[in-house]
Scaffold this active site. Structure first.
Site, PDB file in Angstrom:
ATOM      1  N   ASP A  19       0.871  -1.162   0.000  1.00 25.18           N
ATOM      2  CA  ASP A  19       0.000   0.000   0.000  1.00 25.18           C
ATOM      3  C   ASP A  19       0.916   1.221   0.000  1.00 25.18           C
ATOM      4  OD1 ASP A  19      -2.384   1.587   0.354  1.00 25.18           O
ATOM      5  OD2 ASP A  19      -1.861   1.751   2.475  1.00 25.18           O
ATOM      6  N   ASP A  78      -0.181   5.019   0.908  1.00 23.12           N
ATOM      7  CA  ASP A  78      -0.444   6.041   1.923  1.00 23.12           C
ATOM      8  C   ASP A  78      -0.360   5.463   3.336  1.00 23.12           C
ATOM      9  OD1 ASP A  78      -0.973   8.170   0.078  1.00 23.12           O
ATOM     10  OD2 ASP A  78      -2.861   7.170  -0.389  1.00 23.12           O
TER      11      ASP A  78
END
Length: 217
Positions: free
Chosen positions: A7, A9
């Site tokens: 991922d 963020d």
């Protein structure tokens, strides 16, 4: 050699690039600051609660792109990277990416933020493979709409499965690193799920599943 998925963020970077892009647009006067900030904050809270309408939010996020030509957007984004992203670049995240590379693993970022915002961020870490929200381009200009299945929650799994087929990759020995409970659908399908500085909901889930929890901050 396996697939290492990240991922973006609050995992690879120490903040939320989509939220920061909205703040940046307000600061440079590209949008009405009061209205945009209020909506941006509301959507951010919905995301944190796992209640986000990803189609509605994504079109809010990419609509400002339609107001500028590609040259203007490139200059804006370069400034954004310098002012907002480089300060939250995580050395420990880079070390983890480099470790996987040294093992011969394929590195892939899957993010619920637009490709426009995130592709250059992934490249800061030396990552070329990215699945992200795709903003529509017609005649060399963004339309303010999105195309395809958004890479959010279970949509990350849908997009990953298509990518695996197209790139002759498998999930054998795969890892996925994420901070958010919104990514539990994808964490559940890899061989090695890892919670990274997880939010409360993901930490609870990770503890129940005996998943590793690591700190990249």
């Amino acid at each position: 050699m396996s697939l290492a998925i990240f991922d973006l963020d609050n995992t690879l970077i120490g903040g939320d690039s989509d939220y920061l892009w909205g703040e940046f647009l307000c600061e440079i006067g590209a949008v009405d600051a009061k209205t945009h900030r209020q909506k941006n904050e509301n959507y951010f809270q919905q995301y944190n609660r796992g209640e986000l309408d990803i189609y509605e939010y994504s079109e809010f996020a990419v609509e400002p792109l339609s107001r500028f030509d590609m040259g203007e957007l490139a200059a804006m984004h370069q400034q954004f990277i310098i002012e907002k992203i480089k300060p939250i670049y995580l050395k420990k995240a880079q070390q983890l990416v480099d470790k996987h590379k040294s093992q011969g693993d394929t590195i892939l970022v899957i993010t619920a933020t637009s490709r426009f915002v995130t592709e250059a961020i992934a490249r800061l870490y030396g990552i070329d493979n990215i699945l992200a929200i795709e903003a529509e381009i017609v005649d060399g200009r963004y339309t303010g709409k999105i195309v395809g299945i958004p890479t959010y929650a279970a949509g990350k799994v849908d997009n990953l499965m298509l990518w695996l087929e197209q790139n002759d990759e498998t999930l054998s020995g795969s890892s996925f690193y994420s901070d958010s409970h919104n990514d539990i659908p994808l964490l559940e399908v890899v061989d090695n799920p890892v919670a990274v500085n997880p939010n409360a909901a993901l930490k609870t889930h990770a503890d129940d599943k005996n998943w590793p929890i690591i700190d990249l901050r």
